[in-house]
Write an enzyme that holds these catalytic residues in place. Structure first.
Site, PDB file in Angstrom:
ATOM      1  N   SER A 169      75.909  -6.794  42.913  1.00 14.86           N
ATOM      2  CA  SER A 169      76.039  -6.508  44.346  1.00 14.86           C
ATOM      3  C   SER A 169      77.199  -7.316  44.920  1.00 14.86           C
ATOM      4  CB  SER A 169      74.756  -6.879  45.080  1.00 14.86           C
ATOM      5  OG  SER A 169      75.027  -6.932  46.466  1.00 14.86           O
ATOM      6  N   HIS A 184      77.357  -2.248  43.339  1.00 12.45           N
ATOM      7  CA  HIS A 184      76.404  -1.963  44.416  1.00 12.45           C
ATOM      8  C   HIS A 184      77.008  -2.498  45.711  1.00 12.45           C
ATOM      9  CE1 HIS A 184      72.332  -1.411  46.123  1.00 12.45           C
ATOM     10  NE2 HIS A 184      72.460  -2.604  46.690  1.00 12.45           N
ATOM     11  N   ASP A 209      76.536  -3.067  49.674  1.00 16.23           N
ATOM     12  CA  ASP A 209      75.490  -3.195  50.692  1.00 16.23           C
ATOM     13  C   ASP A 209      76.076  -3.046  52.086  1.00 16.23           C
ATOM     14  OD1 ASP A 209      72.954  -3.808  49.353  1.00 16.23           O
ATOM     15  OD2 ASP A 209      74.061  -5.523  48.547  1.00 16.23           O
ATOM     16  N   MET A 227      75.296  -2.841  56.070  1.00 16.50           N
ATOM     17  CA  MET A 227      74.224  -3.219  57.006  1.00 16.50           C
ATOM     18  C   MET A 227      74.649  -2.987  58.439  1.00 16.50           C
ATOM     19  SD  MET A 227      73.317  -6.929  55.487  1.00 16.50           S
ATOM     20  CE  MET A 227      72.933  -7.165  53.756  1.00 16.50           C
ATOM     21  N   HIS A 239      74.524   1.411  49.300  1.00 14.52           N
ATOM     22  CA  HIS A 239      73.184   1.189  49.866  1.00 14.52           C
ATOM     23  C   HIS A 239      73.321   1.053  51.377  1.00 14.52           C
ATOM     24  CE1 HIS A 239      69.541  -1.843  49.993  1.00 14.52           C
ATOM     25  NE2 HIS A 239      69.314  -0.739  50.678  1.00 14.52           N
ATOM     26  N   MET A 290      71.848   0.269  54.665  1.00 16.57           N
ATOM     27  CA  MET A 290      70.759  -0.335  55.436  1.00 16.57           C
ATOM     28  C   MET A 290      71.089  -0.092  56.907  1.00 16.57           C
ATOM     29  SD  MET A 290      70.411  -3.762  53.138  1.00 16.57           S
ATOM     30  CE  MET A 290      71.973  -3.476  52.323  1.00 16.57           C
ATOM     31  N   MET A 338      62.900  -1.980  47.059  1.00 14.35           N
ATOM     32  CA  MET A 338      63.409  -3.303  47.443  1.00 14.35           C
ATOM     33  C   MET A 338      62.416  -4.380  47.000  1.00 14.35           C
ATOM     34  SD  MET A 338      66.336  -2.815  48.856  1.00 14.35           S
ATOM     35  CE  MET A 338      66.639  -4.543  49.264  1.00 14.35           C
ATOM     36  N   GLY A 375      68.744  -7.600  54.041  1.00 13.72           N
ATOM     37  CA  GLY A 375      69.501  -8.313  55.068  1.00 13.72           C
ATOM     38  C   GLY A 375      70.364  -9.431  54.496  1.00 13.72           C
ATOM     39  N   GLY A 393      70.486 -13.640  47.845  1.00  9.91           N
ATOM     40  CA  GLY A 393      69.988 -14.965  47.494  1.00  9.91           C
ATOM     41  C   GLY A 393      68.548 -15.250  47.868  1.00  9.91           C
ATOM     42  N   ASP A 415      66.102  -4.069  43.715  1.00  4.79           N
ATOM     43  CA  ASP A 415      67.196  -4.782  44.390  1.00  4.79           C
ATOM     44  C   ASP A 415      66.619  -5.960  45.159  1.00  4.79           C
ATOM     45  OD1 ASP A 415      69.499  -5.499  45.781  1.00  4.79           O
ATOM     46  OD2 ASP A 415      69.517  -3.715  47.066  1.00  4.79           O
ATOM     47  N   GLY A 416      67.089  -7.165  44.806  1.00  9.68           N
ATOM     48  CA  GLY A 416      66.688  -8.361  45.529  1.00  9.68           C
ATOM     49  C   GLY A 416      66.019  -9.385  44.633  1.00  9.68           C
ATOM     50  N   SER A 449      73.579 -12.577  43.721  1.00 11.13           N
ATOM     51  CA  SER A 449      73.906 -13.993  43.542  1.00 11.13           C
ATOM     52  C   SER A 449      73.801 -14.426  42.077  1.00 11.13           C
ATOM     53  CB  SER A 449      73.035 -14.868  44.445  1.00 11.13           C
ATOM     54  OG  SER A 449      71.725 -14.374  44.509  1.00 11.13           O
TER      55      SER A 449
HETATM   56  C1  DX5 Z   1      69.712  -7.236  50.260  1.00 13.17           C
HETATM   57  C2  DX5 Z   1      70.700  -6.371  49.519  1.00 13.17           C
HETATM   58  C3  DX5 Z   1      70.827  -6.725  48.102  1.00 13.17           C
HETATM   59  C4  DX5 Z   1      71.374  -8.118  47.866  1.00 13.17           C
HETATM   60  C5  DX5 Z   1      70.799  -8.638  46.587  1.00 13.17           C
HETATM   61  O1  DX5 Z   1      69.750  -6.895  51.598  1.00 13.17           O
HETATM   62  O2  DX5 Z   1      70.303  -5.007  49.599  1.00 13.17           O
HETATM   63  O3  DX5 Z   1      71.589  -5.763  47.387  1.00 13.17           O
HETATM   64  O4  DX5 Z   1      72.771  -8.144  47.801  1.00 13.17           O
HETATM   65  O5  DX5 Z   1      71.194  -9.960  46.434  1.00 13.17           O
HETATM   66  P1  DX5 Z   1      70.475 -10.956  45.402  1.00 13.17           P
HETATM   67  O6  DX5 Z   1      70.605 -10.355  44.047  1.00 13.17           O
HETATM   68  O7  DX5 Z   1      71.244 -12.219  45.586  1.00 13.17           O
HETATM   69  O8  DX5 Z   1      69.040 -11.044  45.854  1.00 13.17           O
HETATM   70 ZN    ZN Z   2      71.300  -3.584  48.165  1.00 13.59          ZN
END
Ligand code: DX5
Ligand code: ZN
Length: 221
Positions: free
Chosen positions: A9, A34, A36, A38, A68, A70, A139, A144, A147, A173-174, A196
């Site tokens: 990501s 990936h 993200d 938002m 993705h 959001m 998820m 949001g 890490g 994811d997450g 991360s």
């Molecule tokens: C969260 C994102 C994820 C995020 C994952 O809102 O949708 O894609 O970047 O990050 P890690 O792998 O650090 O949890």
């Molecule tokens: Zn994501």
């Protein structure tokens, strides 16, 4: 044997060197990037928009772009992200739009669609859409931020989906790292997003190949 796909990501990249970070992810032999996106209504944060998807296409044209969204109103932005180079567009089941229409419109322009589920949303909400999706994203953190800690309680949703849909691409994811990746694969996930964990590694290629090997065939030896 089910191979897992691994998607770094970009949210966890060094934003001062985005192009190099995209190239580093591609060179790691990960399966896709990936991205993200938002809006601050849907999540308590803002990330980046179509320009970063376009940068990814320009920097690494052959590196598959998984986007993705959001967003409260993803339906209003499908065209913009498609023009920027998105190849899969993922929309949330919690979004404020007609999901049947939006999923269909993503396919109509020739892209893959996916439906995403937040930790607090029951998996049964997916039932009306199961015949209309190319991919499901469960998820494993509250969206949001990168890490965050993996929410183990989300895994039964992956099992539920895998039982009903043996051939569906199911992503998590997450909070994915070397250990949680194996648990997610054992529950039935075949696509893993990691931000991360992968971007913090000096040798991303090694981390990707180790994750792929430990998760192959549902993590069974
Ligand atoms: C969260 C994102 C994820 C995020 C994952 O809102 O949708 O894609 O970047 O990050 P890690 O792998 O650090 O949890
Ligand atoms: Zn994501």
């Amino acid at each position: 044997m089910m191979d897992v796909k691994i998607l770094p990501s970009l949210l966890a990249a060094d934003f001062g060197r985005l192009a190099e970070e995209i190239k580093r992810a591609e060179a790691s032999l990960a399966d896709a990037i990936h991205l993200d996106i938002m809006d601050p209504h849907f999540v308590p944060n803002i990330s980046f928009g179509p320009d970063v998807v376009a940068l990814s296409k320009k920097t690494a044209p052959g590196f598959y772009r998984n986007v993705h969204l959001m967003m409260d109103r993803p339906d209003l932005y499908i065209g913009k992200f498609a023009d920027a180079g998105a190849e899969t567009i993922q929309i949330h089941i919690e979004a404020d739009c007609d999901l049947h229409d939006t999923l269909a419109s993503i396919r109509r322009i020739g892209l893959r669609n996916a439906l995403v589920l937040n930790p607090e949303t029951p998996i049964e909400t997916f039932l009306p859409y199961l015949g209309e999706i190319d991919e499901a994203l469960v998820m494993t953190v509250h969206p949001g931020y990168g890490g965050q800690k993996f929410i183990e309680e989300c895994l039964p949703k992956v099992e539920w989906l895998r039982k009903r849909m043996p051939d569906l691409d199911i992503m998590v994811d997450g909070g994915i790292n070397g250990e949680t990746a194996v648990r997610a694969a054992a529950a039935g996930a075949n696509m893993l997003v990691a931000g991360s964990y992968l971007f913090s590694k000096r040798d991303m290629a090694l981390a990707v190949s180790q994750m792929r090997a430990s998760c192959a065939d549902g993590g069974r030896p």
